[in-house]
Scaffold this motif. Structure first.
Motif, short mmCIF file in Angstrom:
data_model
loop_
_atom_site.label_atom_id
_atom_site.label_comp_id
_atom_site.label_asym_id
_atom_site.label_seq_id
_atom_site.Cartn_x
_atom_site.Cartn_y
_atom_site.Cartn_z
N PHE A 196 0.83 -1.20 0.00
CA PHE A 196 0.00 0.00 0.00
C PHE A 196 0.87 1.26 0.00
CE2 PHE A 196 -2.32 3.32 2.30
CZ PHE A 196 -3.43 3.44 1.48
N VAL A 197 1.88 1.27 0.85
CA VAL A 197 2.76 2.44 0.94
C VAL A 197 3.55 2.62 -0.35
CG1 VAL A 197 4.84 3.31 2.11
CG2 VAL A 197 2.91 2.49 3.44
N SER A 198 4.04 1.54 -0.93
CA SER A 198 4.83 1.66 -2.15
C SER A 198 3.97 2.09 -3.34
CB SER A 198 5.56 0.36 -2.47
OG SER A 198 4.62 -0.65 -2.77
N LYS A 199 2.68 1.78 -3.31
CA LYS A 199 1.80 2.21 -4.40
C LYS A 199 1.37 3.65 -4.25
CE LYS A 199 -0.47 -1.30 -6.69
NZ LYS A 199 -1.22 -1.83 -7.57
N ARG A 200 1.13 4.09 -3.02
CA ARG A 200 0.59 5.43 -2.78
C ARG A 200 1.66 6.52 -2.78
NH1 ARG A 200 -4.71 5.63 -3.77
NH2 ARG A 200 -5.72 3.86 -2.83
N LEU A 201 2.85 6.22 -2.30
CA LEU A 201 3.89 7.23 -2.21
C LEU A 201 4.83 7.13 -3.41
CD1 LEU A 201 4.82 6.99 1.55
CD2 LEU A 201 3.28 8.59 0.45
N LYS A 202 5.29 8.28 -3.86
CA LYS A 202 6.22 8.29 -4.98
C LYS A 202 7.60 7.81 -4.52
CE LYS A 202 4.00 11.92 -7.58
NZ LYS A 202 4.14 13.23 -8.20
N GLN A 203 8.39 7.37 -5.49
CA GLN A 203 9.72 6.87 -5.18
C GLN A 203 10.58 8.02 -4.67
OE1 GLN A 203 11.61 5.01 -8.47
NE2 GLN A 203 13.29 4.23 -7.27
N GLY A 204 11.29 7.82 -3.59
CA GLY A 204 12.14 8.84 -3.01
C GLY A 204 11.42 9.76 -2.04
N PHE A 205 10.20 9.43 -1.63
CA PHE A 205 9.44 10.29 -0.73
C PHE A 205 10.13 10.43 0.61
CE2 PHE A 205 6.30 10.67 2.68
CZ PHE A 205 5.71 11.87 2.34
N SER A 240 13.26 9.82 1.39
CA SER A 240 14.61 10.39 1.30
C SER A 240 14.58 11.90 1.13
CB SER A 240 15.38 9.75 0.15
OG SER A 240 14.75 10.04 -1.08
N HIS A 241 13.47 12.45 0.64
CA HIS A 241 13.38 13.90 0.44
C HIS A 241 12.66 14.62 1.56
CE1 HIS A 241 15.15 13.67 -3.48
NE2 HIS A 241 14.26 12.78 -3.88
N LEU A 242 12.35 13.95 2.65
CA LEU A 242 11.66 14.61 3.76
C LEU A 242 12.54 15.66 4.43
CD1 LEU A 242 9.62 11.85 5.58
CD2 LEU A 242 8.77 13.76 4.27
N ASN A 243 13.82 15.41 4.53
CA ASN A 243 14.73 16.33 5.22
C ASN A 243 15.61 17.10 4.25
OD1 ASN A 243 13.79 15.70 7.79
ND2 ASN A 243 15.12 13.92 7.92
N ASP A 244 15.12 17.38 3.07
CA ASP A 244 15.89 18.16 2.12
C ASP A 244 16.07 19.59 2.61
OD1 ASP A 244 16.38 16.20 0.32
OD2 ASP A 244 14.87 16.82 -1.13
N GLU A 245 17.13 20.22 2.12
CA GLU A 245 17.37 21.62 2.47
C GLU A 245 16.40 22.54 1.76
OE1 GLU A 245 21.43 22.29 1.56
OE2 GLU A 245 22.15 20.89 3.06
N LYS A 246 16.00 22.16 0.55
CA LYS A 246 15.06 22.98 -0.21
C LYS A 246 13.64 22.62 0.21
CE LYS A 246 17.95 23.16 -4.31
NZ LYS A 246 18.03 22.83 -5.72
N LYS A 247 12.98 23.54 0.87
CA LYS A 247 11.60 23.32 1.28
C LYS A 247 10.75 24.46 0.75
CE LYS A 247 12.65 20.73 5.35
NZ LYS A 247 12.03 19.58 5.73
N LEU A 248 9.55 24.14 0.36
CA LEU A 248 8.63 25.16 -0.10
C LEU A 248 7.97 25.83 1.10
CD1 LEU A 248 6.82 23.26 -2.99
CD2 LEU A 248 8.56 25.02 -3.20
N THR A 249 7.86 27.13 1.03
CA THR A 249 7.14 27.83 2.08
C THR A 249 5.71 27.99 1.61
OG1 THR A 249 7.74 29.95 1.13
CG2 THR A 249 9.17 29.09 2.83
#
Length: 88
Positions: free
Chosen positions: A58-67, A69-78
């Motif tokens: 279920f998680v692998s179908k619903r979430l995109k690949q790399g979700f 790993s990109h949670l703690n990225d430096e680039k965040k949208l405000t």
């Protein structure tokens, strides 16, 4: 030469057993080892492994690949702006 003898040469996802991939079998095996180490009964461990596998699918179908790993990225949208690019 049959198509099912060389699954890694095909364009489709390689499956090992039924519709289980290598990652699925790794999760099933490690779950079984952990539950047997904890001395969990057979039917309860089978139900737990099936639940873990369904949640993984279920998680692998619903979430995109790399979700994750990109949670703690430096680039965040405000999200302090309205739709259309208007700032208050």
């Amino acid at each position: 030469m049959s198509r099912n003898q060389f699954p890694t040469l095909l364009n489709q996802k390689a499956t090992m057993l039924a519709s289980l991939t290598r990652i699925d079998l790794l999760v099933v095996g490690s779950s079984y080892l952990i539950l047997s180490w904890m001395k969990v009964s057979g039917l309860f461990s089978l139900a737990t492994i099936a639940l873990i596998l369904v949640c993984l699918k279920f998680v692998s179908k619903r979430l995109k690949q790399g979700f994750f790993s990109h949670l703690n990225d430096e680039k965040k949208l405000t999200w302090q702006f309205r739709l259309g690019g208007r700032h208050e």
